[in-house]
Write an enzyme that holds these catalytic residues in place. Sequence first.
Site, PDB file in Angstrom:
ATOM      1  N   ARG A  22       0.830  -1.216   0.000  1.00 10.46           N
ATOM      2  CA  ARG A  22       0.000   0.000   0.000  1.00 10.46           C
ATOM      3  C   ARG A  22       0.856   1.253   0.000  1.00 10.46           C
ATOM      4  O   ARG A  22       0.514   2.251  -0.657  1.00 10.46           O
ATOM      5  CB  ARG A  22      -0.931  -0.026   1.225  1.00 10.46           C
ATOM      6  N   GLY A  92      -1.458 -11.717  -4.793  1.00 14.16           N
ATOM      7  CA  GLY A  92      -2.872 -11.356  -4.892  1.00 14.16           C
ATOM      8  C   GLY A  92      -3.105  -9.887  -4.556  1.00 14.16           C
ATOM      9  O   GLY A  92      -3.967  -9.238  -5.156  1.00 14.16           O
ATOM     10  N   SER A 166     -12.677  -9.128   3.143  1.00 16.35           N
ATOM     11  CA  SER A 166     -11.451  -9.118   2.349  1.00 16.35           C
ATOM     12  C   SER A 166     -10.888  -7.717   2.242  1.00 16.35           C
ATOM     13  O   SER A 166     -11.518  -6.821   1.681  1.00 16.35           O
ATOM     14  CB  SER A 166     -11.727  -9.669   0.946  1.00 16.35           C
ATOM     15  N   ASP A 333      -3.952 -15.474   7.602  1.00 15.86           N
ATOM     16  CA  ASP A 333      -2.711 -16.018   7.043  1.00 15.86           C
ATOM     17  C   ASP A 333      -1.973 -16.921   8.028  1.00 15.86           C
ATOM     18  O   ASP A 333      -1.036 -17.629   7.641  1.00 15.86           O
ATOM     19  CB  ASP A 333      -1.795 -14.874   6.574  1.00 15.86           C
ATOM     20  N   ARG A 364      -5.277 -23.913   1.024  1.00 15.39           N
ATOM     21  CA  ARG A 364      -4.525 -24.090   2.276  1.00 15.39           C
ATOM     22  C   ARG A 364      -5.183 -25.077   3.234  1.00 15.39           C
ATOM     23  O   ARG A 364      -4.516 -25.556   4.152  1.00 15.39           O
ATOM     24  CB  ARG A 364      -4.307 -22.737   2.971  1.00 15.39           C
TER      25      ARG A 364
HETATM   26  C1  S3P Z   1      -4.056  -9.030   2.242  1.00 15.71           C
HETATM   27  C2  S3P Z   1      -5.308  -9.427   2.616  1.00 15.71           C
HETATM   28  C3  S3P Z   1      -5.679 -10.816   2.903  1.00 15.71           C
HETATM   29  C4  S3P Z   1      -4.452 -11.684   3.168  1.00 15.71           C
HETATM   30  C5  S3P Z   1      -3.368 -11.438   2.166  1.00 15.71           C
HETATM   31  C6  S3P Z   1      -2.936  -9.975   2.170  1.00 15.71           C
HETATM   32  C7  S3P Z   1      -3.829  -7.604   1.946  1.00 15.71           C
HETATM   33  O1  S3P Z   1      -6.372 -11.348   1.786  1.00 15.71           O
HETATM   34  O2  S3P Z   1      -4.799 -13.045   3.170  1.00 15.71           O
HETATM   35  O3  S3P Z   1      -2.233 -12.244   2.473  1.00 15.71           O
HETATM   36  O4  S3P Z   1      -2.665  -7.160   1.884  1.00 15.71           O
HETATM   37  O5  S3P Z   1      -4.819  -6.884   1.761  1.00 15.71           O
HETATM   38  P1  S3P Z   1      -7.941 -11.054   1.566  1.00 15.71           P
HETATM   39  O6  S3P Z   1      -8.123  -9.617   1.572  1.00 15.71           O
HETATM   40  O7  S3P Z   1      -8.277 -11.651   0.236  1.00 15.71           O
HETATM   41  O8  S3P Z   1      -8.625 -11.765   2.692  1.00 15.71           O
END
Ligand code: S3P
Length: 451
Positions: A22, A92, A166, A333, A364
Amino acid sequence: MIEAAAGAVAVRVPGDKSISHRALMLAALASGTSRLRGVLSSADTRATAAALRALGVAIPALSEDGAEIVVEGVGLRGLRGDGAVLDCGNSGTTARLLTGILAASATRAALDGDASLRRRPMDRVVAPLRAMGADIQAADPVRPTLPLRIGPARLGPADHRSAVASAQVKSALLLAGLVAGVPVRVCEPRLSRDHTERMLRAMGVAVPTGEAEPGGPAAPCAAVVPVDALRPLDLQVPGDPSSAAYMAALAGAVPGAEVRLLGVGLNPTRTAFFEVLRAMGAEVSAERHAFAGAGQPSDAAGGAGEPSGDVVVRGGPLRGVAVDPELVPALIDELPLIAALGAVAEGSTRIRGAAELRLKESDRIAATVAGLRALGATVEEMDDGLVVAGPTRRLRGRVEAHGDHRLAMAFGVLGALPAGAVEVDDPHCVAVSYPGYWQDLIRVRAAWGIA
Ligand code: S3P
């Protein structure tokens, strides 16, 4: 990195991955010069830095010791993709947050990733962005996955109710609203990590929060009020509590062992693992640093409203635990690690309400169950979780990490226990979030005299 400290071995874990992504993205979108210290240098954050460079932002190389980097922002509407294909690797967070930013930008770019990331659902961000007017093309229009092609579009405001808790969905939509200059509100079933909200406030954005419907079922919401420009950041990224969790777990599972984890992020949306470790029988205490200000030590949170401090863990005999499903977003996590600890704890360890785990870097739930069984543990698999019947006295064997850093590190903890004999098939995948993991593990064990 291991540091000497009186009485206990001290570890400074790498910078927080979520905050680092971020900080890089928001520094790029700011107007003016941002100064970022402690940014994580790992495969995931390097993917974000490289993508931003391809969008015309001069991001310096991320340094392994977290030395300050200076980012000249291009402004909210200054990104230039020119049709580039941005490789998000395994990340992701890179893919989902950039989908939001690019959907609202006046430019054209594509997002791609490795085989694991190409399998992960993108609909959770693509559908609400399309509802705002975004131009996003995927090979399968109904269940979109990477690669995605994103064109310029004029987005309208949104009031989105996410089916899952999320932070990636919430952040993608809030950032889209910010770049498009339209109000956006996102509500979720439980509060996910709130780093985006805190950082935006530090940059001068009003981010009102509250419940979707007063008196209705719990649904925490966050919104952005559009601004013309973001103030630049001056930020010390705290240590990643998700990385600290492995060292805490190892200390927690060795009676008599002690570790001091230096400068760890203590944002309450991230620290539930430490509560669970305490409930399992370890002694866990946090010495919170004051928020940063003139004359404060550099560890002291350093802006963006992120608390941090040292976490001290002393080992004890561990007992099994039932993880409260309400806590799942705040330790999502760390769930494979809790399952791994369950295999050495007395009694049963239950994890439910965690179906999201099947959609991470690997499935997982399936991979944790398979790995623990390969080591001789007794585990029951459910759709949304698992139950481990502990303890198994001698965990031994070879486990498959499925290229998933969090699985490799969780099984690594079991291998680092006294008499542990665990081989991880792909130890290198820890480079995604904690490149020095195995070295830190070896040095911590040596400091405790574990052969
Ligand atoms: C994250 C949010 C989580 C987490 C990922 C990092 C982030 O995922 O599992 O490792 O940096 O916003 P989700 O937002 O899909 O739950």
